[in-house]
Every structure is written in structure tokens, then in C-alpha cells.
Scaffold this motif. Structure first.
Motif, PDB file in Angstrom:
ATOM      1  N   TYR A  53      47.709  31.934  51.649  1.00 47.68           N
ATOM      2  CA  TYR A  53      47.207  33.301  51.540  1.00 47.68           C
ATOM      3  C   TYR A  53      47.550  33.994  50.224  1.00 47.68           C
ATOM      4  N   GLN A  54      48.290  33.335  49.335  1.00 48.57           N
ATOM      5  CA  GLN A  54      48.798  34.010  48.138  1.00 48.57           C
ATOM      6  C   GLN A  54      47.694  34.626  47.285  1.00 48.57           C
ATOM      7  N   GLU A  55      46.638  33.882  47.001  1.00 42.16           N
ATOM      8  CA  GLU A  55      45.558  34.413  46.162  1.00 42.16           C
ATOM      9  C   GLU A  55      44.843  35.569  46.857  1.00 42.16           C
ATOM     10  N   LEU A  56      44.606  35.453  48.159  1.00 36.31           N
ATOM     11  CA  LEU A  56      43.976  36.526  48.919  1.00 36.31           C
ATOM     12  C   LEU A  56      44.818  37.793  48.870  1.00 36.31           C
ATOM     13  N   VAL A  57      46.098  37.674  49.131  1.00 37.96           N
ATOM     14  CA  VAL A  57      46.991  38.837  49.113  1.00 37.96           C
ATOM     15  C   VAL A  57      47.025  39.452  47.719  1.00 37.96           C
ATOM     16  N   ASP A  58      47.149  38.613  46.691  1.00 34.36           N
ATOM     17  CA  ASP A  58      47.159  39.140  45.313  1.00 34.36           C
ATOM     18  C   ASP A  58      45.864  39.892  45.005  1.00 34.36           C
ATOM     19  N   ASP A  59      44.722  39.315  45.381  1.00 39.14           N
ATOM     20  CA  ASP A  59      43.431  39.974  45.146  1.00 39.14           C
ATOM     21  C   ASP A  59      43.352  41.310  45.882  1.00 39.14           C
ATOM     22  N   LEU A  60      43.763  41.330  47.140  1.00 40.54           N
ATOM     23  CA  LEU A  60      43.706  42.561  47.931  1.00 40.54           C
ATOM     24  C   LEU A  60      44.604  43.644  47.343  1.00 40.54           C
ATOM     25  N   LEU A  61      45.776  43.261  46.871  1.00 40.58           N
ATOM     26  CA  LEU A  61      46.698  44.241  46.300  1.00 40.58           C
ATOM     27  C   LEU A  61      46.169  44.791  44.974  1.00 40.58           C
ATOM     28  N   LEU A  62      45.522  43.958  44.184  1.00 41.80           N
ATOM     29  CA  LEU A  62      44.889  44.437  42.958  1.00 41.80           C
ATOM     30  C   LEU A  62      43.778  45.429  43.290  1.00 41.80           C
ATOM     31  N   ILE A  63      42.963  45.096  44.272  1.00 46.49           N
ATOM     32  CA  ILE A  63      41.868  45.976  44.691  1.00 46.49           C
ATOM     33  C   ILE A  63      42.409  47.312  45.192  1.00 46.49           C
ATOM     34  N   ARG A  94      39.229  43.335  55.160  1.00 49.26           N
ATOM     35  CA  ARG A  94      38.519  44.415  54.467  1.00 49.26           C
ATOM     36  C   ARG A  94      39.515  45.509  54.139  1.00 49.26           C
ATOM     37  N   VAL A  95      39.456  45.980  52.911  1.00 46.45           N
ATOM     38  CA  VAL A  95      40.259  47.119  52.503  1.00 46.45           C
ATOM     39  C   VAL A  95      39.291  48.182  52.000  1.00 46.45           C
ATOM     40  N   SER A  96      39.531  49.423  52.403  1.00 46.98           N
ATOM     41  CA  SER A  96      38.675  50.517  51.950  1.00 46.98           C
ATOM     42  C   SER A  96      39.542  51.708  51.582  1.00 46.98           C
ATOM     43  N   VAL A  97      39.036  52.476  50.615  1.00 47.90           N
ATOM     44  CA  VAL A  97      39.739  53.687  50.174  1.00 47.90           C
ATOM     45  C   VAL A  97      38.745  54.832  50.251  1.00 47.90           C
ATOM     46  N   GLU A  98      39.141  55.875  50.972  1.00 50.18           N
ATOM     47  CA  GLU A  98      38.273  57.026  51.209  1.00 50.18           C
ATOM     48  C   GLU A  98      38.875  58.268  50.580  1.00 50.18           C
ATOM     49  N   ASP A  99      38.003  59.068  49.957  1.00 53.98           N
ATOM     50  CA  ASP A  99      38.422  60.363  49.436  1.00 53.98           C
ATOM     51  C   ASP A  99      37.313  61.370  49.701  1.00 53.98           C
ATOM     52  N   VAL A 133      32.397  40.693  49.364  1.00 52.01           N
ATOM     53  CA  VAL A 133      31.405  41.724  49.080  1.00 52.01           C
ATOM     54  C   VAL A 133      32.113  43.074  48.980  1.00 52.01           C
ATOM     55  N   CYS A 134      31.514  43.999  48.201  1.00 53.31           N
ATOM     56  CA  CYS A 134      32.067  45.342  48.103  1.00 53.31           C
ATOM     57  C   CYS A 134      30.932  46.331  47.924  1.00 53.31           C
ATOM     58  N   LEU A 150      37.050  40.419  51.818  1.00 55.23           N
ATOM     59  CA  LEU A 150      37.308  39.098  51.263  1.00 55.23           C
ATOM     60  C   LEU A 150      37.501  38.100  52.399  1.00 55.23           C
ATOM     61  N   PRO A 151      37.007  36.872  52.214  1.00 57.65           N
ATOM     62  CA  PRO A 151      37.185  35.860  53.251  1.00 57.65           C
ATOM     63  C   PRO A 151      38.617  35.350  53.297  1.00 57.65           C
ATOM     64  N   VAL A 152      39.071  35.056  54.516  1.00 62.72           N
ATOM     65  CA  VAL A 152      40.386  34.436  54.707  1.00 62.72           C
ATOM     66  C   VAL A 152      40.215  32.954  54.415  1.00 62.72           C
ATOM     67  N   PRO A 153      41.092  32.364  53.627  1.00 60.96           N
ATOM     68  CA  PRO A 153      40.947  30.945  53.330  1.00 60.96           C
ATOM     69  C   PRO A 153      41.074  30.091  54.593  1.00 60.96           C
ATOM     70  N   PRO A 154      40.237  29.063  54.681  1.00 60.54           N
ATOM     71  CA  PRO A 154      40.301  28.203  55.861  1.00 60.54           C
ATOM     72  C   PRO A 154      41.575  27.382  55.872  1.00 60.54           C
ATOM     73  N   GLU A 155      41.912  26.885  57.054  1.00 62.51           N
ATOM     74  CA  GLU A 155      43.056  26.001  57.172  1.00 62.51           C
ATOM     75  C   GLU A 155      42.775  24.720  56.419  1.00 62.51           C
ATOM     76  N   ALA A 156      43.801  24.181  55.793  1.00 58.99           N
ATOM     77  CA  ALA A 156      43.648  22.912  55.093  1.00 58.99           C
ATOM     78  C   ALA A 156      43.468  21.801  56.115  1.00 58.99           C
ATOM     79  N   ASP A 157      42.614  20.845  55.790  1.00 56.85           N
ATOM     80  CA  ASP A 157      42.444  19.689  56.668  1.00 56.85           C
ATOM     81  C   ASP A 157      43.717  18.854  56.636  1.00 56.85           C
ATOM     82  N   VAL A 158      44.130  18.412  57.810  1.00 57.48           N
ATOM     83  CA  VAL A 158      45.365  17.629  57.914  1.00 57.48           C
ATOM     84  C   VAL A 158      45.029  16.176  57.996  1.00 57.48           C
TER      85      VAL A 158
END
Length: 158
Positions: A53-63, A94-99, A133-134, A150-158
Motif C-alpha cells: 500500500y505504500q505508493e497508494l498511501v503516498d499518493d493519497l497524502l500528496l493529494i 476516495r479522498v475529497s476536500v470540500e469548501d 479518476v478525479c 484511486l484503486p487499491v492494489p491487488p493482492e500479489a499472486d502467491v
């Protein structure tokens, strides 16, 4: 900062626990890191820790940082509060900011002669690169909400 869940989290076997959280803060600069930290803590609490989830979390925090910063910078005069909503559901976050400002911002093109003004362009780029999408929508109260899913990354195939 209010962070009460609107729905009970449901942990799925293949992903993070689902739920909806709202973080309401004053439209001041100190609210940018405060909101980013609250969102990060919630994402981790929902099970989005680790390499998967590292890239997803980083992207969401930047957004979140860009959108809250834009709201604080450009909408504070008409909107003394900014609300960030985090929605975690199966396969998407999904993250949204309202004003309360009715002005609908536009993503500026890259212009090396300008310093600043490219936050929404950055949000769009990060979102598209992640396969998400945004958009910007009007609220029923006359303001706006800017969101990115943003999509959640799928589980890696084992």
C-alpha cells in the motif's frame, strides 16, 4: 478535528477495512499537516500498512496536502472551514476536500515562469498515473468538493 466514522469498518479478506471518515478543520495553514496526519493514521488503521500500500498511501497524502492547501489558500475568505472525507471501499479509496467557495478551479498547464498554481495539475497527474479518476463538483450549499478516487492494489499472486 472531527474524525468520527459514519459507517462501521468492515475488514475484507483481500483488502483494507471499509468505512467513511470526515475531518473538519479551520481554513488555516496549520490544518494542512494536521489533516494529512489524520488521513495517514486512518489509512494505516484500516490496514493499509506495508509495501503493498505504500505508493497508494503516498499518493493519497500528496493529494490531501494539495487539496487542503488549495482550499486554505484560495477559499478561506468564503469558507472558514474545510472538510476532508476519506472513503475506503472494496477496491477503491476516495479522498475529497470540500469548501464553501463556489469558484471552480482549473488545472493550470505547466509554466516554468510561474511559481505555484499547479497543485490541481499535480493532483490530476498523480491520480491518472495511479489509474484513478478525479473531478470537481458543486455542493448543495453553493461550495465545491474536489475528489480523487484511486484503486487499491491487488493482492500479489502467491
Amino acid at each position: 478535528m472531527s474524525g468520527a466514522a459514519k459507517a462501521e469498518p468492515r475488514r475484507g479478506a483481500a483488502g483494507p477495512a471499509a468505512g467513511v471518515w470526515r475531518f473538519r478543520v479551520p481554513a488555516v495553514e496549520a490544518s494542512v499537516p494536521r489533516t494529512r496526519h489524520a488521513v495517514r493514521d486512518r489509512l494505516l488503521a484500516q490496514g493499509m500498512a506495508g509495501v503493498r500500500y505504500q505508493e497508494l498511501v503516498d499518493d493519497l497524502l500528496l493529494i490531501v496536502s494539495e487539496l487542503v492547501s488549495n482550499a486554505v489558500t484560495h477559499a478561506a475568505e468564503l469558507s472558514p472551514e474545510v472538510t476532508t472525507e476519506l472513503l475506503v471501499q472494496r477496491g477503491w479509496v476516495r479522498v475529497s476536500v470540500e469548501d464553501g467557495d463556489p469558484y471552480r478551479p482549473k488545472a493550470l498547464e505547466s509554466d516554468t515562469g510561474r511559481t505555484g498554481g499547479r497543485g490541481l495539475l499535480l493532483v490530476k497527474s498523480v491520480t491518472l498515473q495511479a489509474g484513478g479518476v478525479c473531478d470537481v463538483e458543486r455542493t448543495g450549499e453553493g461550495g465545491k468538493v474536489i475528489w480523487a478516487s484511486l484503486p487499491v492494489p491487488p493482492e500479489a499472486d502467491v
